[in-house]
Scaffold this motif. Structure first.
Motif, PDB file in Angstrom:
ATOM      1  N   LYS A 220       0.622  -0.078  -7.308  1.00 38.99           N
ATOM      2  CA  LYS A 220       1.965  -0.540  -6.928  1.00 38.99           C
ATOM      3  C   LYS A 220       2.712   0.532  -6.129  1.00 38.99           C
ATOM      4  CE  LYS A 220       2.645  -1.576 -11.248  1.00 38.99           C
ATOM      5  NZ  LYS A 220       1.239  -1.544 -11.694  1.00 38.99           N
ATOM      6  N   ILE A 221       2.010   1.020  -5.112  1.00 36.33           N
ATOM      7  CA  ILE A 221       2.571   2.010  -4.195  1.00 36.33           C
ATOM      8  C   ILE A 221       2.161   1.630  -2.774  1.00 36.33           C
ATOM      9  CG2 ILE A 221       2.551   4.424  -3.449  1.00 36.33           C
ATOM     10  CD1 ILE A 221       1.848   5.205  -6.317  1.00 36.33           C
ATOM     11  N   PHE A 222       3.121   1.553  -1.875  1.00 29.72           N
ATOM     12  CA  PHE A 222       2.716   1.443  -0.480  1.00 29.72           C
ATOM     13  C   PHE A 222       3.062   2.750   0.233  1.00 29.72           C
ATOM     14  CE2 PHE A 222       7.053  -0.246  -0.187  1.00 29.72           C
ATOM     15  CZ  PHE A 222       7.512   0.149   1.071  1.00 29.72           C
ATOM     16  N   THR A 223       2.172   3.139   1.135  1.00 27.01           N
ATOM     17  CA  THR A 223       2.279   4.433   1.792  1.00 27.01           C
ATOM     18  C   THR A 223       2.522   4.231   3.278  1.00 27.01           C
ATOM     19  OG1 THR A 223       0.755   5.419   0.200  1.00 27.01           O
ATOM     20  CG2 THR A 223       1.112   6.619   2.247  1.00 27.01           C
ATOM     21  N   VAL A 224       3.504   4.955   3.808  1.00 28.16           N
ATOM     22  CA  VAL A 224       3.809   4.900   5.236  1.00 28.16           C
ATOM     23  C   VAL A 224       3.555   6.271   5.854  1.00 28.16           C
ATOM     24  CG1 VAL A 224       5.484   3.035   5.013  1.00 28.16           C
ATOM     25  CG2 VAL A 224       6.257   5.389   4.788  1.00 28.16           C
ATOM     26  N   THR A 225       3.000   6.267   7.053  1.00 29.01           N
ATOM     27  CA  THR A 225       2.754   7.500   7.790  1.00 29.01           C
ATOM     28  C   THR A 225       3.455   7.406   9.130  1.00 29.01           C
ATOM     29  OG1 THR A 225       0.603   7.849   6.737  1.00 29.01           O
ATOM     30  CG2 THR A 225       1.010   9.011   8.796  1.00 29.01           C
TER      31      THR A 225
END
Length: 218
Positions: free
Chosen positions: A60-65
């Motif tokens: 339940k984590i979304f990662t943005v770069t």
């Protein structure tokens, strides 16, 4: 808040609750969330390569770069769409010649049963801490996170050195170094150590000698 050198990249984890596993996630750019513009979202990747987004539904984590940070890339929002409304979290990026808080690598690998060490470089004199995203923090010289021993020291000038001992596979995940209200995320992957062998294979080379005669006539 994160501090990043101009022209570099930064990856940021955004937490959400389990009921929003299948909802669309966004990274939105702009000072006011009501007027921000969508930089990238999970159902529509950014073709330019400036922004990347991935969603780990199990954790339940979304990662943005964000790549190649420029002076105008300072205000962002992590957003989850819910029936036309949004859950939001504000992200502010300081762009500096030398970041006030940074690590050597944002992504590191450790092996089960062994140790990893992270060096958090900082320019201020505030209290430092090492935290796991969504869990507890360790301040001072020792503590534990998820049952794993954490020790820390500041023997080197402007370096907060953190060691996690006796790693377990469940230690994999996002952590962050923090000083006051500035953080830098670090993703730790814990795996089995590759097996290496000292045995070598030998092969026998066969050399043939050919005699050439009468090839040259004087």
């Amino acid at each position: 808040k994160v501090s990043v050198k101009t022209g570099k990249s930064i990856s940021i984890p955004c937490l959400y609750e389990s009921q929003y596993v299948n909802n669309v996630k966004y990274l939105c750019e702009g000072y006011y969330w009501r007027y921000c513009s969508n930089a990238v979202k999970t159902n529509k990747p950014d073709g330019s390569g400036k922004y990347l987004i991935s969603d780990d539904k199990r954790k339940k984590i979304f990662t943005v770069t964000i790549n190649q940070l420029a002076n105008e890339n300072t205000d962002y929002w992590c957003m989850v769409e819910i029936d036309g409304w949004f859950i939001i979290s504000y992200l502010f990026i300081f762009l500096e010649g030398t970041p006030s808080l940074y690590v050597d690598h944002q992504k590191i690998t450790g092996y089960i049963g062994e140790n990893i060490t992270v060096r958090c470089h900082h320019s201020n004199s505030g209290e430092m801490k090492w935290c796991r995203l969504g869990r507890n923090c360790v301040t001072g010289s020792s503590g534990s996170i998820d049952g794993t021993t954490v020790t820390a020291h500041m023997r080197d000038p402007n370096v907060f050195t953190v060691t996690m001992s006796g790693l377990k596979s469940e230690n994999s995940g996002w952590y962050w170094c923090a000083e006051a209200d500035i953080q830098i995320p670090v993703y730790l992957t814990v795996t089995e150590k590759p097996i290496t062998s000292n045995k070598y294979k030998y092969c026998k080379l066969s050399t043939k000698l050919y005699k050439y005669e009468n090839l040259i006539h004087l």
